[in-house]
Every structure is written in C-alpha cells, then in structure tokens.
Design an enzyme around this catalytic site. Structure first.
Site, PDB file in Angstrom:
ATOM      1  N   CYS A 187       0.864  -1.058  -0.062  1.00  0.00           N
ATOM      2  CA  CYS A 187       0.022   0.038   0.016  1.00  0.00           C
ATOM      3  C   CYS A 187       0.835   1.101  -0.014  1.00  0.00           C
ATOM      4  O   CYS A 187       1.216   1.481   1.085  1.00  0.00           O
ATOM      5  CB  CYS A 187      -0.929   0.068   1.225  1.00  0.00           C
ATOM      6  SG  CYS A 187      -1.812   1.329   1.124  1.00  0.00           S
ATOM      7  N   CYS A 197      -0.416   4.307   2.104  1.00  0.00           N
ATOM      8  CA  CYS A 197      -0.198   3.910   3.361  1.00  0.00           C
ATOM      9  C   CYS A 197       1.115   4.066   3.795  1.00  0.00           C
ATOM     10  O   CYS A 197       1.550   4.876   5.023  1.00  0.00           O
ATOM     11  CB  CYS A 197      -0.595   2.571   3.738  1.00  0.00           C
ATOM     12  SG  CYS A 197      -1.958   1.931   3.208  1.00  0.00           S
ATOM     13  N   ASP A 198       2.096   3.648   3.165  1.00  0.00           N
ATOM     14  CA  ASP A 198       3.439   3.476   3.447  1.00  0.00           C
ATOM     15  C   ASP A 198       4.492   4.479   2.821  1.00  0.00           C
ATOM     16  O   ASP A 198       5.874   4.494   3.151  1.00  0.00           O
ATOM     17  CB  ASP A 198       4.268   2.251   3.432  1.00  0.00           C
ATOM     18  CG  ASP A 198       3.193   1.301   4.414  1.00  0.00           C
ATOM     19  OD1 ASP A 198       2.553   1.646   5.317  1.00  0.00           O
ATOM     20  OD2 ASP A 198       3.023  -0.003   4.024  1.00  0.00           O
TER      21      ASP A 198
END
Ligand code: NDP
Length: 305
Positions: free
Chosen positions: A133, A136-137
């Site tokens: 992701c 997200c990261d």
C-alpha cells in the site's frame, strides 16, 4: 431458526463500520469475522491517514476500537467463516460449513487480498520494507530508494505517489509494455525520479535485522540476474477480491470486484457491498469505513421500505 435483520460478512473497517451503524439503528447485526478478522489493517503498523488520530494509530488498535464501539451498541460477532450464500429468495440463507443462518439483508465486506509474488520471507518483511500500500507507507520512504513491482494503473499511481517522497523509484515491469491506461503511464513516465526496468522480475529479497536492503532481479530477455540496493519494495500486482463464496450470484467486474450502484447496492435487492471487495481504486481504510456506513444505511432503508 432465527431470521436476522442484517448479517455482515467481513470485519475490516467497512464491515465494522456497517456493524456500528446497523447496531446503532437497532438492527442487531450479526457479524462474521472469517479467516482474517480485522482484514488488512491488522497486518499494518502505523496508520497515519485515518482522520481523528493526530499521532497516528496502530492498525490492529484501530480495528479493535471500531469493533468495541459496534459491540457497545449490540453488534454480535461470530468467529466463523461464511462458505456459501443462497440469495435466490428472502430471507437469504448462508452457511458456515453445515451450519445455516438466515437474514433479511446481507452486507458483503470481505475485502480484497493484495497479491504477493510468492518470494521467501516477503510476508515476514511486510512493514519492514515490503509493502502492498503506497498510500499507507510511501511517506516513510522520504529520501530513500524504492522499487515498485507491476505495470498496471496501481503501479503507476503508486510509483507517482512514492516519487513525491523517495529520491528514486524504479518500476519493475515483467514485460516490455505496461498494462496501465495511457494517462497514468504518461504521468509516471513524466516524473523525473521514476525509472522503468523492463522485462524485469524480482526473484529474491535481501534483508538484514532492520528490514529490506536489496533485491535480486532477473532480466527475462537477457537471462541476467542483478543485485539492486533498495530500501523498499512495493507490490502493485493487483488484488484478489474475496468473492469466491458468492458462487457468481452477485455481479462482479472482470477483476472479480462486486459491482455496486447507488453507494452500495448489488444486483440482488437486499444484498449490499462495501469496502475493498467492491473498490478496485481507492482501497483506503477511511473510504472503506465510509462505504460501510453507506451499506448499513441502504440496508436500513431497504428493511423499512
Ligand atoms: P492489474 O491487474 O490491472 O495490473 C497488474 C499488473 O501487475 C500488471 O502489469 C501485471 O503484469 C503485473 N503482475 C501481475 N502479476 C505479476 C507477477 N507475478 N510479477 C510481476 N508482475 C505481475 O491490477 P491493478 O491493481 O493495477 O488495477 C486493477 C484495476 O483497478 C484495473 O481495472 C485498474 O484500471 C483499476 N485502477 C484504477 C485506478 C485509477 O483509475 N485511478 C488506480 C488503480 C487501479 P502483466 O501486465 O504482464 O499481466
């Protein structure tokens, strides 16, 4: 046999938010947790983009909190995996193995599992350099070198997003052309710090105690293997929606994602879907939670109509 008003299948942020809204609407939802209770958030560490947590929140904590919040209003959790549904008549029947349940409405929130390459240690290294992701990261890779695997829209979007933070992003494409749409390709190709590695397959992840340090890649045209340094390895090779138990009773797109209209209706009146199982594009905890709210409100309206 008791006929429930709402049965929710899947307990990621979508299913749990649907549980919260349904419980608060006095619909006494039963919620099936399945094989992966909590969904993909339970596999992550820091979640920094879920509104309401200025310091961030751990993925498993976020899930547990929503779960408790819904339980407070009467959501009942069942630690079983739904293996079959029968939506041919109402109340709908569904099964956990031989055990039968009935409900007036169904909310499908079984999510989509990110595809992995199947390399040694990749699951253990998730959160330590391997990620599925970028949204997200990506932020954690400021000034670092990252490799993205894939050639579809997700890979282009992920590479372009990570390039805002990383010093360099390499995209490993197994063929000599991309599957992604032309505008997404162009955006990635026009980004200065993105470079494409064609005919390139990742074969091995190199790591130490702190996480990923490099990869071994094979050029499938020249058969040459090269070791490459990297701080991060992002998989963007597609997601598999968890819909096999539906046995084609609910309309899905070519990739297997449930088709929804009006914010969560499926082709079967009374069956609603929310979260990643019907969303190939956004796949965020917050968008999943929002769609869980929608599915619950649609179910409530359906029951009242
Ligand atoms: P896709 O299935 O479209 O693409 C997957 C990519 O990964 C392909 O390039 C494929 O290669 C590659 N791949 C698959 N398996 C492997 C493997 N084992 N090793 C190396 N590479 C592999 O998935 P996406 O997630 O990109 O997109 C899914 C859907 O969501 C699409 O319809 C897409 O258009 C949509 N989407 C739209 C977005 C938007 O509009 N903003 C954003 C993201 C997705 P190959 O081409 O060789 O098969």
């Amino acid at each position: 046999m008791k006929t429930h008003k709402v049965a929710i299948i899947g307990t990621g942020p979508a299913g749990l938010t649907a549980a919260l809204y349904s419980a608060r609407a006095d619909l006494e939802p039963i919620v099936f947790e399945g094989h992966e209770p909590g969904g993909q958030l339970t596999l992550t560490t820091d979640v920094e983009n879920f509104p309401g947590f200025p310091e961030g929140v751990m993925g498993p904590d976020l899930i547990n909190n929503i779960k408790k919040q819904a339980a407070r209003f009467g959501a009942e959790y069942i630690q079983k995996h739904v293996t079959k549904v029968d939506t041919s008549s109402r109340p709908f029947k569904f099964y956990c193995g031989d055990e039968e349940f009935q409900s007036e409405t169904l909310i499908l929130s079984t999510g989509a599992s990110a595809r992995f390459l199947g390399l040694d240690n990749e699951k253990e290294l998730t959160g330590k350099g391997v990620s599925t992701c970028a949204t997200c990261d990506g932020f954690f890779y400021r000034g670092k070198v990252v490799h993205v695997v894939g050639g579809g829209d997700t890979a282009m979007e992920d590479a372009t997003f990570i390039a805002k933070f990383a010093s360099k992003v390499y995209v490993c494409v197994r063929r000599d052309e991309l599957r992604a749409s032309k505008p997404m390709q162009k955006r990635a190709m026009d980004t200065e710090n993105i470079e494409f590695l064609w005919n390139t397959e990742v074969k091995e992840i190199l790591f130490n105690d702190s996480g990923v340090t490099g990869i071994n890649v094979l050029n499938n045209k020249t058969n040459e293997t090269t070791e490459r340094e990297t701080d991060g390895l992002f998989y963007a090779i597609g997601h598999t929606p968890n819909t096999s138990f539906l046995d084609n009773q609910i309309d899905c797109d070519d990739h297997g994602f449930i088709k929804t209209t009006n914010g969560g209706e499926t082709n079967v009146p009374g069956v609603f879907a929310c979260g990643d199982v019907q969303d190939p594009i956004f796949r965020q905890a917050i968008s999943a939670a929002g769609s869980g709210c929608q599915a619950s409100m649609l179910a409530e309206r359906f029951l009242h109509s």
